[in-house]
Design a protein around this motif. Structure first.
Motif, PDB file in Angstrom:
ATOM      1  N   ILE A  13       0.869  -1.176   0.000  1.00 49.34           N
ATOM      2  CA  ILE A  13       0.000   0.000   0.000  1.00 49.34           C
ATOM      3  C   ILE A  13       0.907   1.226   0.000  1.00 49.34           C
ATOM      4  CG2 ILE A  13      -1.891   1.200   1.168  1.00 49.34           C
ATOM      5  CD1 ILE A  13      -2.555  -1.399   2.607  1.00 49.34           C
ATOM      6  N   PHE A  14       0.698   2.107  -0.959  1.00 47.50           N
ATOM      7  CA  PHE A  14       1.611   3.238  -1.113  1.00 47.50           C
ATOM      8  C   PHE A  14       0.846   4.502  -1.509  1.00 47.50           C
ATOM      9  CE2 PHE A  14       0.909   1.653  -5.292  1.00 47.50           C
ATOM     10  CZ  PHE A  14       1.108   2.699  -6.171  1.00 47.50           C
ATOM     11  N   ASN A  15       1.587   5.603  -1.638  1.00 43.43           N
ATOM     12  CA  ASN A  15       1.054   6.891  -2.073  1.00 43.43           C
ATOM     13  C   ASN A  15      -0.058   7.380  -1.137  1.00 43.43           C
ATOM     14  OD1 ASN A  15       0.697   9.218  -3.626  1.00 43.43           O
ATOM     15  ND2 ASN A  15      -0.737   8.219  -5.034  1.00 43.43           N
ATOM     16  N   GLY A  16       0.234   7.321   0.159  1.00 42.13           N
ATOM     17  CA  GLY A  16      -0.727   7.806   1.150  1.00 42.13           C
ATOM     18  C   GLY A  16      -0.023   8.364   2.364  1.00 42.13           C
ATOM     19  N   LYS A  17      -0.805   8.798   3.322  1.00 48.06           N
ATOM     20  CA  LYS A  17      -0.281   9.330   4.580  1.00 48.06           C
ATOM     21  C   LYS A  17      -0.522   8.281   5.669  1.00 48.06           C
ATOM     22  CE  LYS A  17      -2.795  12.816   3.356  1.00 48.06           C
ATOM     23  NZ  LYS A  17      -3.551  14.087   3.189  1.00 48.06           N
ATOM     24  N   ILE A  18       0.551   7.641   6.105  1.00 50.70           N
ATOM     25  CA  ILE A  18       0.464   6.510   7.032  1.00 50.70           C
ATOM     26  C   ILE A  18       0.366   7.031   8.469  1.00 50.70           C
ATOM     27  CG2 ILE A  18       1.602   4.422   7.852  1.00 50.70           C
ATOM     28  CD1 ILE A  18       3.132   4.392   5.139  1.00 50.70           C
ATOM     29  N   LEU A  19      -0.671   6.606   9.172  1.00 44.31           N
ATOM     30  CA  LEU A  19      -0.861   7.025  10.559  1.00 44.31           C
ATOM     31  C   LEU A  19      -0.266   5.990  11.503  1.00 44.31           C
ATOM     32  CD1 LEU A  19      -4.570   8.315  10.588  1.00 44.31           C
ATOM     33  CD2 LEU A  19      -2.481   9.549  10.018  1.00 44.31           C
ATOM     34  N   THR A  20       0.728   6.403  12.259  1.00 41.34           N
ATOM     35  CA  THR A  20       1.263   5.580  13.348  1.00 41.34           C
ATOM     36  C   THR A  20       0.744   6.181  14.656  1.00 41.34           C
ATOM     37  OG1 THR A  20       3.277   6.817  13.900  1.00 41.34           O
ATOM     38  CG2 THR A  20       3.353   5.433  11.919  1.00 41.34           C
ATOM     39  N   PRO A  21       0.949   5.516  15.797  1.00 39.03           N
ATOM     40  CA  PRO A  21       0.476   6.099  17.059  1.00 39.03           C
ATOM     41  C   PRO A  21       1.094   7.453  17.387  1.00 39.03           C
ATOM     42  CG  PRO A  21       0.967   3.765  17.337  1.00 39.03           C
ATOM     43  CD  PRO A  21       1.485   4.160  15.988  1.00 39.03           C
ATOM     44  N   HIS A  22       2.210   7.790  16.730  1.00 40.01           N
ATOM     45  CA  HIS A  22       2.940   8.986  17.133  1.00 40.01           C
ATOM     46  C   HIS A  22       3.154  10.027  16.033  1.00 40.01           C
ATOM     47  CE1 HIS A  22       3.787   6.651  20.702  1.00 40.01           C
ATOM     48  NE2 HIS A  22       4.317   5.709  19.957  1.00 40.01           N
ATOM     49  N   GLY A  58       5.604   7.004   2.269  1.00 39.40           N
ATOM     50  CA  GLY A  58       6.111   5.679   2.595  1.00 39.40           C
ATOM     51  C   GLY A  58       5.207   4.586   2.043  1.00 39.40           C
ATOM     52  N   CYS A  59       5.330   3.396   2.610  1.00 38.51           N
ATOM     53  CA  CYS A  59       4.469   2.291   2.186  1.00 38.51           C
ATOM     54  C   CYS A  59       4.326   1.265   3.304  1.00 38.51           C
ATOM     55  CB  CYS A  59       5.009   1.626   0.920  1.00 38.51           C
ATOM     56  SG  CYS A  59       6.566   0.739   1.143  1.00 38.51           S
ATOM     57  N   VAL A  60       3.300   0.458   3.183  1.00 36.13           N
ATOM     58  CA  VAL A  60       3.056  -0.649   4.111  1.00 36.13           C
ATOM     59  C   VAL A  60       3.136  -1.936   3.309  1.00 36.13           C
ATOM     60  CG1 VAL A  60       1.433  -1.716   5.713  1.00 36.13           C
ATOM     61  CG2 VAL A  60       1.542   0.787   5.529  1.00 36.13           C
ATOM     62  N   ILE A  61       3.986  -2.846   3.750  1.00 38.63           N
ATOM     63  CA  ILE A  61       4.161  -4.126   3.076  1.00 38.63           C
ATOM     64  C   ILE A  61       3.445  -5.210   3.884  1.00 38.63           C
ATOM     65  CG2 ILE A  61       5.798  -5.793   2.135  1.00 38.63           C
ATOM     66  CD1 ILE A  61       5.968  -2.979   0.917  1.00 38.63           C
ATOM     67  N   ALA A  98       1.166  -7.336  -5.128  1.00 40.18           N
ATOM     68  CA  ALA A  98      -0.037  -6.611  -5.524  1.00 40.18           C
ATOM     69  C   ALA A  98       0.051  -5.213  -4.930  1.00 40.18           C
ATOM     70  CB  ALA A  98      -1.276  -7.330  -5.014  1.00 40.18           C
ATOM     71  N   GLU A  99      -0.374  -4.207  -5.704  1.00 38.21           N
ATOM     72  CA  GLU A  99      -0.218  -2.836  -5.236  1.00 38.21           C
ATOM     73  C   GLU A  99      -1.569  -2.166  -5.030  1.00 38.21           C
ATOM     74  OE1 GLU A  99       2.377  -0.709  -7.863  1.00 38.21           O
ATOM     75  OE2 GLU A  99       4.173  -1.683  -7.047  1.00 38.21           O
ATOM     76  N   ILE A 100      -1.666  -1.415  -3.929  1.00 38.15           N
ATOM     77  CA  ILE A 100      -2.848  -0.605  -3.641  1.00 38.15           C
ATOM     78  C   ILE A 100      -2.404   0.840  -3.543  1.00 38.15           C
ATOM     79  CG2 ILE A 100      -4.679  -0.094  -1.981  1.00 38.15           C
ATOM     80  CD1 ILE A 100      -4.650  -3.034  -1.165  1.00 38.15           C
ATOM     81  N   ASP A 101      -2.880   1.653  -4.469  1.00 37.95           N
ATOM     82  CA  ASP A 101      -2.555   3.079  -4.489  1.00 37.95           C
ATOM     83  C   ASP A 101      -3.570   3.819  -3.615  1.00 37.95           C
ATOM     84  OD1 ASP A 101      -2.060   5.746  -5.055  1.00 37.95           O
ATOM     85  OD2 ASP A 101      -1.799   5.421  -7.205  1.00 37.95           O
ATOM     86  N   LEU A 124     -14.079   9.739   5.224  1.00 39.17           N
ATOM     87  CA  LEU A 124     -14.930   8.902   4.388  1.00 39.17           C
ATOM     88  C   LEU A 124     -14.092   7.724   3.895  1.00 39.17           C
ATOM     89  CD1 LEU A 124     -16.855  11.636   2.368  1.00 39.17           C
ATOM     90  CD2 LEU A 124     -17.640  10.350   4.373  1.00 39.17           C
ATOM     91  N   VAL A 125     -14.569   6.518   4.185  1.00 41.88           N
ATOM     92  CA  VAL A 125     -13.770   5.310   3.968  1.00 41.88           C
ATOM     93  C   VAL A 125     -13.761   4.907   2.494  1.00 41.88           C
ATOM     94  CG1 VAL A 125     -13.580   2.847   4.506  1.00 41.88           C
ATOM     95  CG2 VAL A 125     -14.148   4.493   6.314  1.00 41.88           C
ATOM     96  N   GLU A 126     -12.560   4.661   1.982  1.00 40.40           N
ATOM     97  CA  GLU A 126     -12.404   4.184   0.606  1.00 40.40           C
ATOM     98  C   GLU A 126     -12.186   2.679   0.566  1.00 40.40           C
ATOM     99  OE1 GLU A 126      -8.784   4.526  -2.291  1.00 40.40           O
ATOM    100  OE2 GLU A 126     -10.067   6.266  -2.649  1.00 40.40           O
ATOM    101  N   LYS A 127     -11.346   2.173   1.476  1.00 39.64           N
ATOM    102  CA  LYS A 127     -11.071   0.734   1.513  1.00 39.64           C
ATOM    103  C   LYS A 127     -10.958   0.256   2.964  1.00 39.64           C
ATOM    104  CE  LYS A 127      -8.609  -0.215  -2.840  1.00 39.64           C
ATOM    105  NZ  LYS A 127      -8.910   1.050  -3.516  1.00 39.64           N
ATOM    106  N   THR A 128     -11.459  -0.954   3.193  1.00 43.81           N
ATOM    107  CA  THR A 128     -11.273  -1.618   4.481  1.00 43.81           C
ATOM    108  C   THR A 128     -10.595  -2.955   4.220  1.00 43.81           C
ATOM    109  OG1 THR A 128     -13.292  -0.586   5.361  1.00 43.81           O
ATOM    110  CG2 THR A 128     -12.403  -2.460   6.575  1.00 43.81           C
ATOM    111  N   ILE A 129      -9.517  -3.195   4.934  1.00 42.41           N
ATOM    112  CA  ILE A 129      -8.691  -4.381   4.722  1.00 42.41           C
ATOM    113  C   ILE A 129      -8.600  -5.157   6.034  1.00 42.41           C
ATOM    114  CG2 ILE A 129      -6.361  -5.193   4.123  1.00 42.41           C
ATOM    115  CD1 ILE A 129      -6.074  -2.500   2.529  1.00 42.41           C
TER     116      ILE A 129
END
Length: 393
Positions: free
Chosen positions: A6-15, A21-24, A44-47, A379-384
């Motif tokens: 999962i890439f091309n987004g703003k990744i929320l961590t607890p801090h 970045g990306c999530v593998i 497989a890629e999720i933009d 507004l939710v686009e995808k739930t995984i």
């Protein structure tokens, strides 16, 4: 082996928020959260298209949605609710009962076991939450008064022996036998929560010391400051504020708790002690109009309008129709909470409360790949769930 990026987004961590970045994901587990967009062959890629990439929402207290209630007595009801709330970002939930006949309760527990095995398209189940029947009659709310009673050791031991899927049980700590009840729950690894209670501070403190560490839907169905023989006593609400280590859950639908109370709770308890819950009944995710609170055949007729369920005479609220995205949005827009803190209260904090923080609640290597992608308006686009896309807007 299956790999997803999962890439091309703003990744929320607890801090913090990681941009670019990306999530593998590997076989349903988060393998890596990187500050860079790593190139991986055969993945497989999720933009994310610039949207937020967050941990999946965890709902600790939920009764229904999509026209179904967990007390309807069918496997289909369980699956419908799980699939309905997945559309709004919920990846894990704790199905919740209402006060009922013991036979109906045992049947619901049996259905949970079946539904849990067959739940492939919705939010995962984290065990059952029994809400009642050990409540103060004066604080029963929408709970059926016919079944409200003091804790019965023979009864609750039978129920707990019947099912290993019970993860939390809400009760009033001031009742006769309620302390022994909490001790027994603790011995079985079940979370005791205080709810629908008229306790005063001294009773709440004793309850907390013996296992009642979570306040169920703070402000709803519980005592505030009261007078007895002219003397004032702190109630459950004040006690939850005084006891720093007590966790609280709140229905942040913007109606059960208006903005000033949301701000007050946030100011006193902070995001590490607050879990956002929907406490949703069957009308969540449905058009407004007539509905039923509780079991479809025997429940209470209600009307849904203004974003909440009401009694037909409109004299009182009769249940929440909130979804998880609405809770996060309200905390940001009504309570002036940051996005990170709002998300923490429906991910990290509930994961800790339910003791699943080792595998859920944050985007960390080794945890389940439960992820929600949403925009600036939540507004939710995808739930995984476990690396599988179960909802795609």
């Amino acid at each position: 082996m299956t790999l997803t990026k999962i890439f091309n987004g703003k990744i929320l961590t607890p801090h913090r928020i990681i941009n670019g970045g990306c999530v593998i994901i590997e076989n349903g587990i988060i393998r890596e959260v990187s500050k860079k967009n790593i190139e991986i062959d055969d993945a497989a890629e999720i933009d994310a298209h610039g949207k937020y990439i967050a941990p999946g929402f965890i709902d600790l207290h939920i009764h229904g949605g999509g026209g179904a209630d967990f007390m309807d007595g069918t496997e289909e009801a369980f699956l419908t609710i799980a699939e309905t709330h997945a559309k709004y970002g919920t990846t894990s939930m704790v199905p919740t009962t209402l006060t009922s006949e013991k036979e109906d309760l045992l049947k619901t527990l049996d259905l949970y076991e079946i539904a849990n095995k067959n739940n492939k398209k919705g939010a995962q189940f984290l065990g059952m939450h029994l809400e009642g029947p050990y409540f103060a009659m004066s604080q029963r709310g929408a709970q059926d008064p016919r079944y409200i009673r003091d804790p019965d050791p023979e009864e609750y031991k039978e129920v707990l022996a019947h099912s290993s899927s019970i993860t939390r049980w809400s009760a009033a700590p001031e009742l006769k036998g309620a302390i022994d009840f909490a001790k027994y729950l603790k011995s079985k690894g079940v979370l005791a929560a205080l709810a629908h209670t008229d306790a005063i501070y001294e009773e709440v403190l004793e309850g907390f010391e013996n296992g009642y560490t979570l306040a169920t839907h703070l402000y709803s169905g519980m005592s505030g400051v009261t007078r007895r023989n002219a003397f004032r006593y702190a109630g459950v609400i004040e006690s939850a504020f005084i006891i720093d280590a007590m966790d609280v859950e709140i229905i942040a639908d913007g109606i059960h708790l208006p903005a000033p109370l949301l701000k007050l709770i946030m100011k006193i308890k902070g995001p590490d002690r607050i879990a956002l819950i929907t406490d949703a009944m069957r009308a969540a995710g449905m058009p407004e109009g007539d509905s039923v609170l509780g079991p479809l055949k025997t429940g209470l007729k209600v009307i849904v309008e203004d974003g909440v369920a009401k009694l037909p005479d409109r004299s009182s609220f009769a249940g929440s129709v909130a979804t998880a995205d609405r809770l996060v949005r309200n905390m940001i827009n009504m309570a002036d909470v940051s996005l990170l803190d709002a998300v923490k209260m429906i991910t990290v904090t509930p994961a800790r409360i339910m003791n699943v923080h080792d595998r859920k609640g944050s985007l960390v290597s080794g945890k389940d790949a439960d992820i929600v992608i949403f925009d600036e308006n939540i507004l939710v686009e995808k739930t995984i769930v476990s690396g599988r896309v179960i909802y795609n807007a």
